[in-house]
Design a protein around this motif. Sequence first.
Motif, mmCIF file in Angstrom:
data_model
loop_
_atom_site.group_PDB
_atom_site.id
_atom_site.type_symbol
_atom_site.label_atom_id
_atom_site.label_comp_id
_atom_site.label_asym_id
_atom_site.label_seq_id
_atom_site.Cartn_x
_atom_site.Cartn_y
_atom_site.Cartn_z
ATOM 1 N N TYR A 131 39.528 37.143 42.484
ATOM 2 C CA TYR A 131 39.151 38.052 41.248
ATOM 3 C C TYR A 131 39.786 39.543 41.560
ATOM 4 O O TYR A 131 39.812 39.908 42.685
ATOM 5 C CB TYR A 131 37.502 38.225 41.814
ATOM 6 C CG TYR A 131 36.766 39.227 40.757
ATOM 7 C CD1 TYR A 131 37.003 39.404 39.258
ATOM 8 C CD2 TYR A 131 36.487 40.616 41.386
ATOM 9 C CE1 TYR A 131 36.490 40.277 38.709
ATOM 10 C CE2 TYR A 131 36.298 41.535 40.564
ATOM 11 C CZ TYR A 131 36.099 41.626 39.211
ATOM 12 O OH TYR A 131 35.681 42.550 38.585
ATOM 13 N N LEU A 132 40.279 40.145 40.349
ATOM 14 C CA LEU A 132 40.984 41.257 40.588
ATOM 15 C C LEU A 132 40.018 42.436 39.972
ATOM 16 O O LEU A 132 39.526 42.391 38.726
ATOM 17 C CB LEU A 132 42.209 41.195 39.608
ATOM 18 C CG LEU A 132 43.274 40.096 40.149
ATOM 19 C CD1 LEU A 132 44.365 40.112 39.286
ATOM 20 C CD2 LEU A 132 43.568 40.348 41.619
ATOM 21 N N GLU A 133 39.525 43.492 40.652
ATOM 22 C CA GLU A 133 38.874 44.554 40.352
ATOM 23 C C GLU A 133 39.994 45.643 39.747
ATOM 24 O O GLU A 133 40.572 45.915 40.685
ATOM 25 C CB GLU A 133 38.143 45.131 41.343
ATOM 26 C CG GLU A 133 37.133 46.204 40.773
ATOM 27 C CD GLU A 133 36.176 45.893 39.760
ATOM 28 O OE1 GLU A 133 36.038 46.834 39.037
ATOM 29 O OE2 GLU A 133 35.524 44.908 39.994
ATOM 30 N N PRO A 134 39.991 45.839 38.264
ATOM 31 C CA PRO A 134 41.183 46.585 37.993
ATOM 32 C C PRO A 134 41.407 47.750 38.478
ATOM 33 O O PRO A 134 42.660 48.123 38.808
ATOM 34 C CB PRO A 134 40.690 46.844 36.265
ATOM 35 C CG PRO A 134 39.901 45.599 36.037
ATOM 36 C CD PRO A 134 39.082 45.166 37.201
ATOM 37 N N ALA A 135 40.216 48.707 38.876
ATOM 38 C CA ALA A 135 40.513 50.060 39.492
ATOM 39 C C ALA A 135 41.073 50.023 41.093
ATOM 40 O O ALA A 135 41.845 50.841 41.343
ATOM 41 C CB ALA A 135 39.236 50.820 39.552
#
Length: 300
Positions: A131-135
Amino acid sequence: MKFLHTSDWHLGRSFHRVNMLGAQAAFVDHLVEAVREHEVDAVLVAGDVYDRAVPPLPAVELYDRALHRLADLGVPTVMISGNHDSARRLGVGAGLIGRAGIHLRTDPAGCADPVVLADVHGDVAFYGLPYLEPALVKDTFAAEKVSHEAVLGAAMDRIRADLAGRAPGTRSVVLAHAFVTGGQASDSERDIAVGGVEAVPACVFDGVDYAALGHLHGCQTINERVRYSGSPLAYSFSEAAHRKTMWLIDLGPAGEITAERIDTPVPRPLARLRGRLEDLLEDPAHTAHEDAWIEATLTD
């Protein structure tokens, strides 16, 4: 090559304060038996292994037993972290665990470093995209903006670049944890919206043979090569109509996809009923739901 695609175990989660650990243990038993029965070549777990970043000890113990049992089968497992997991905690000891055939992919920077398995038709590269947390990962991928589509697209560009440098005919599978356009949400998923936008288009996965997705709890086919396995258990009444399954995927020599749904155990059915209290209690039409968990809307 044949593999099982599953996700969203949410170990440690309860259902309206009912402990689900026994049902989750029964799922692990079923998973191990399915690996044996169908003689699969790999197991894929597309995130949300745990329900929260710091899971309760019984959930950690069940996870540990699951990994030992999968390793004992000699069947490689590729697992990524989801938005409910602590990627750093889940990834502890990944190098050592990898020697036992359990490949944890929790570091976004390593997304283009695949687990390469081989069958009689050649190599299959399994890319784990946690999972990639954009910030948090915008700078890692030099993404143009803080959005799910931007960071996931940049990560996929790295994966496609690595794949282009491999031997011709190498097949590819990506594990990802995201909300893809066209997917149907349920009430038990945590919102991952950034600036009101959370969905990414399925075309972001173009160039790979199969995308094994996690996050949405309903088993869904976005297109032939992009699928959600869904959660193995229901975690909200919005999932009352779900058929809980895993995907059994057979990846052919030229990347052809054959997909079959393998049902998972149902500890107790769910039902959503509506009506007057007297009717709900006395109408023989509801006999079939006597052993179910009930969400009742009273109209008295």
